[in-house]
Design a protein around this motif. Structure first.
Motif, short mmCIF file in Angstrom:
data_model
loop_
_atom_site.label_atom_id
_atom_site.label_comp_id
_atom_site.label_asym_id
_atom_site.label_seq_id
_atom_site.Cartn_x
_atom_site.Cartn_y
_atom_site.Cartn_z
N ALA A 137 9.92 5.92 -7.06
CA ALA A 137 9.85 4.89 -8.09
C ALA A 137 8.91 3.76 -7.67
N TYR A 138 9.01 3.35 -6.40
CA TYR A 138 8.16 2.26 -5.91
C TYR A 138 6.69 2.68 -5.92
N MET A 139 6.41 3.91 -5.52
CA MET A 139 5.02 4.39 -5.51
C MET A 139 4.46 4.39 -6.93
N LYS A 140 5.28 4.71 -7.90
CA LYS A 140 4.83 4.69 -9.29
C LYS A 140 4.56 3.26 -9.75
N LEU A 141 5.43 2.33 -9.36
CA LEU A 141 5.25 0.93 -9.74
C LEU A 141 4.06 0.29 -9.03
N ASP A 142 3.85 0.64 -7.78
CA ASP A 142 2.77 0.05 -6.97
C ASP A 142 1.51 0.91 -7.09
N THR A 190 -0.84 -1.99 -3.25
CA THR A 190 -0.96 -3.29 -2.57
C THR A 190 0.23 -3.58 -1.65
N GLY A 191 1.30 -2.84 -1.81
CA GLY A 191 2.50 -3.10 -1.01
C GLY A 191 3.45 -4.08 -1.66
N SER A 192 3.10 -4.61 -2.81
CA SER A 192 4.01 -5.47 -3.57
C SER A 192 3.81 -5.16 -5.05
N VAL A 193 4.83 -5.46 -5.82
CA VAL A 193 4.78 -5.14 -7.24
C VAL A 193 5.08 -6.40 -8.04
N PRO A 194 4.06 -6.93 -8.72
CA PRO A 194 4.32 -8.11 -9.55
C PRO A 194 5.16 -7.74 -10.78
N MET A 195 5.89 -8.69 -11.30
CA MET A 195 6.74 -8.44 -12.46
C MET A 195 5.94 -7.91 -13.65
#
Length: 116
Positions: free
Chosen positions: A92-97, A101-106
């Motif tokens: 899920a995180y890889m899809k969001l990022d 960048t290593g962080s996911v803005p809202m």
């Protein structure tokens, strides 16, 4: 004893507690005072004797700074995620990022997720 009480009450209470903790953490530092934790437990009908609460506080306030990291509190109750959940969260995180960048803005979270 506290962990047993929570396990009987279920995940809904724990997720509700986490949400409540975030709501009362006005300065967004991730910490709760002793009074705030006591009040949160009362709101979720997790009252305990004063002696039991003092014992719980001594365990949770391991740095002895009169505040508790509520992320560590929930981790102590839930424990480690199993490998299936860790893999799911990573995917899920890889899809969001998607920019890697290593962080996911809202803004990016809103593009990918709808709570409806």
């Amino acid at each position: 004893i506290f962990r047993e009480t929570l396990s009987k009450r279920g995940v809904r209470v724990m997720t509700g507690l986490g949400k409540y903790f975030r709501q009362i953490d006005k300065n967004r530092n991730g910490f709760l005072s002793q009074a705030a934790l006591k009040e949160a437990l009362k709101v979720f009908h997790l009252e305990m004797s004063e002696g039991d609460f003092e014992s719980l506080w001594l365990i949770l306030d391991d740095s002895k700074n009169d505040k508790v990291d509520y992320g560590e509190f929930t981790h102590a109750i839930f424990g480690e995620m199993n490998e299936y959940r860790k893999t799911f969260v990573r995917k899920a995180y890889m899809k969001l990022d998607f920019n890697k960048t290593g962080s996911v803005p809202m803004v990016d979270v809103r593009k990918c997720y709808c709570a409806k």
